[in-house]
Design a protein around this motif. Sequence first.
Motif, PDB file in Angstrom:
ATOM      1  N   TYR A   2      -1.106  16.497  -0.458  1.00 57.81           N
ATOM      2  CA  TYR A   2       0.102  18.602  -0.637  1.00 57.81           C
ATOM      3  C   TYR A   2      -0.073  19.856  -0.150  1.00 57.81           C
ATOM      4  O   TYR A   2      -0.194  20.057   0.129  1.00 57.81           O
ATOM      5  N   LEU A   3      -1.016  19.913  -0.836  1.00 56.92           N
ATOM      6  CA  LEU A   3      -1.804  21.162  -1.213  1.00 56.92           C
ATOM      7  C   LEU A   3      -2.505  21.701   0.959  1.00 56.92           C
ATOM      8  O   LEU A   3      -1.966  22.132   1.144  1.00 56.92           O
ATOM      9  N   LYS A   4      -3.314  20.501   1.152  1.00 59.90           N
ATOM     10  CA  LYS A   4      -4.081  20.261   2.345  1.00 59.90           C
ATOM     11  C   LYS A   4      -2.949  21.283   2.983  1.00 59.90           C
ATOM     12  O   LYS A   4      -2.928  21.426   4.213  1.00 59.90           O
ATOM     13  N   VAL A  27       6.678  18.544   5.702  1.00 57.42           N
ATOM     14  CA  VAL A  27       5.912  17.884   4.280  1.00 57.42           C
ATOM     15  C   VAL A  27       7.246  18.510   3.192  1.00 57.42           C
ATOM     16  O   VAL A  27       6.625  18.198   1.923  1.00 57.42           O
ATOM     17  N   LEU A  28       7.906  19.249   3.317  1.00 54.51           N
ATOM     18  CA  LEU A  28       9.489  19.656   2.115  1.00 54.51           C
ATOM     19  C   LEU A  28      10.757  18.435   3.256  1.00 54.51           C
ATOM     20  O   LEU A  28      10.606  18.703   4.625  1.00 54.51           O
ATOM     21  N   ILE A  29      11.570  18.402   2.486  1.00 54.91           N
ATOM     22  CA  ILE A  29      12.795  17.701   2.168  1.00 54.91           C
ATOM     23  C   ILE A  29      13.366  18.888   1.917  1.00 54.91           C
ATOM     24  O   ILE A  29      13.587  18.908   0.725  1.00 54.91           O
ATOM     25  N   ASP A  67      -2.131  23.596   5.478  1.00 54.20           N
ATOM     26  CA  ASP A  67      -2.604  23.452   7.368  1.00 54.20           C
ATOM     27  C   ASP A  67      -0.927  24.246   7.887  1.00 54.20           C
ATOM     28  O   ASP A  67      -0.680  24.979   9.055  1.00 54.20           O
ATOM     29  N   GLY A  68       0.617  24.398   7.726  1.00 52.98           N
ATOM     30  CA  GLY A  68       1.712  24.472   7.835  1.00 52.98           C
ATOM     31  C   GLY A  68       1.568  26.334   7.899  1.00 52.98           C
ATOM     32  O   GLY A  68       1.833  26.633   8.860  1.00 52.98           O
ATOM     33  N   PHE A  69       0.947  27.151   6.973  1.00 51.61           N
ATOM     34  CA  PHE A  69       0.463  28.484   6.956  1.00 51.61           C
ATOM     35  C   PHE A  69      -0.422  28.960   8.228  1.00 51.61           C
ATOM     36  O   PHE A  69       0.123  30.168   9.097  1.00 51.61           O
TER      37      PHE A  69
END
Length: 273
Positions: free
Chosen positions: A147-149, A86-88, A153-155
């Motif tokens: 992106y929000l999804k 999701v992030l870099i 989903d990561g949480f």
Amino acid sequence: MDFNQQVIGEFRANNGQVGGYFDGARLLLLTTTGARSGKPHTTPLGYLPNGGERTLVIASAGGAPNNPAWYHNLKANPRATVETGVLIFDVEAEILEGAERDVAFARAVESDPGWAGYQAKTTRTIPVVALRVVGRPRAGAPPGGAYLKLVHDGFRRELALIRKELSDSGRPGLGVQLRINCLTLCQGLHHHHTGEDTMMFPGLAEGHPSLAPTLERLAKEHERIAALLEELKQTLSGDDPLKVRAEIERLADELEAHLRYEEEQLIPILDLA
């Protein structure tokens, strides 16, 4: 090498989700600069949450006699990049030494005895490396509602891992790493909701006045979840895994209802934007 490339391809194609050997594991991609070649070198690695702005990775190499290439690369050039799907993040690596390394490795063994098996296979002391975030993260996933999804989903995945760790633990009390995993989740949720309250929600309110009741409800739910996170942290100060499990289940139920409502209400608007 072929196995790593398959994992990297799957990781990037599925925004951090990988099946097979790494299914359900905490996984990141670490890109280092080759110590001799100077070229980028990407490796999939399991990691340990460490709270704050640091993440721990372990140079086990499956218990091989030599340290892995990525470790030598970090010794030569500690600056690297981490991808979560999701992030870099840009990171600065610090090789833990002495007691700090031993405590971190003991935490890893406590959460997964497989690390002890790797250490038993080799005469070298397996290094533990802390990756400290430098600067602001960059989006590594599509913008808008997708992106929000992915963030949500990561949480969800992290909560599922913690619930499994609580169920699988044979300890009479709470393990240190399990506490840290819970506290890191609390911190991540706090940062996410703070970002929504101070940046995303005001922007949506300005552009979409009709969303006011929805945003007000979401903000109140943030307050409720913040209270649950505080109660979880208080429970973690004790040593009763049953109480922690009960707090995690309560948090999971309320958080899932909140995430679903937010997705239903905001994803269509974010996709239009």
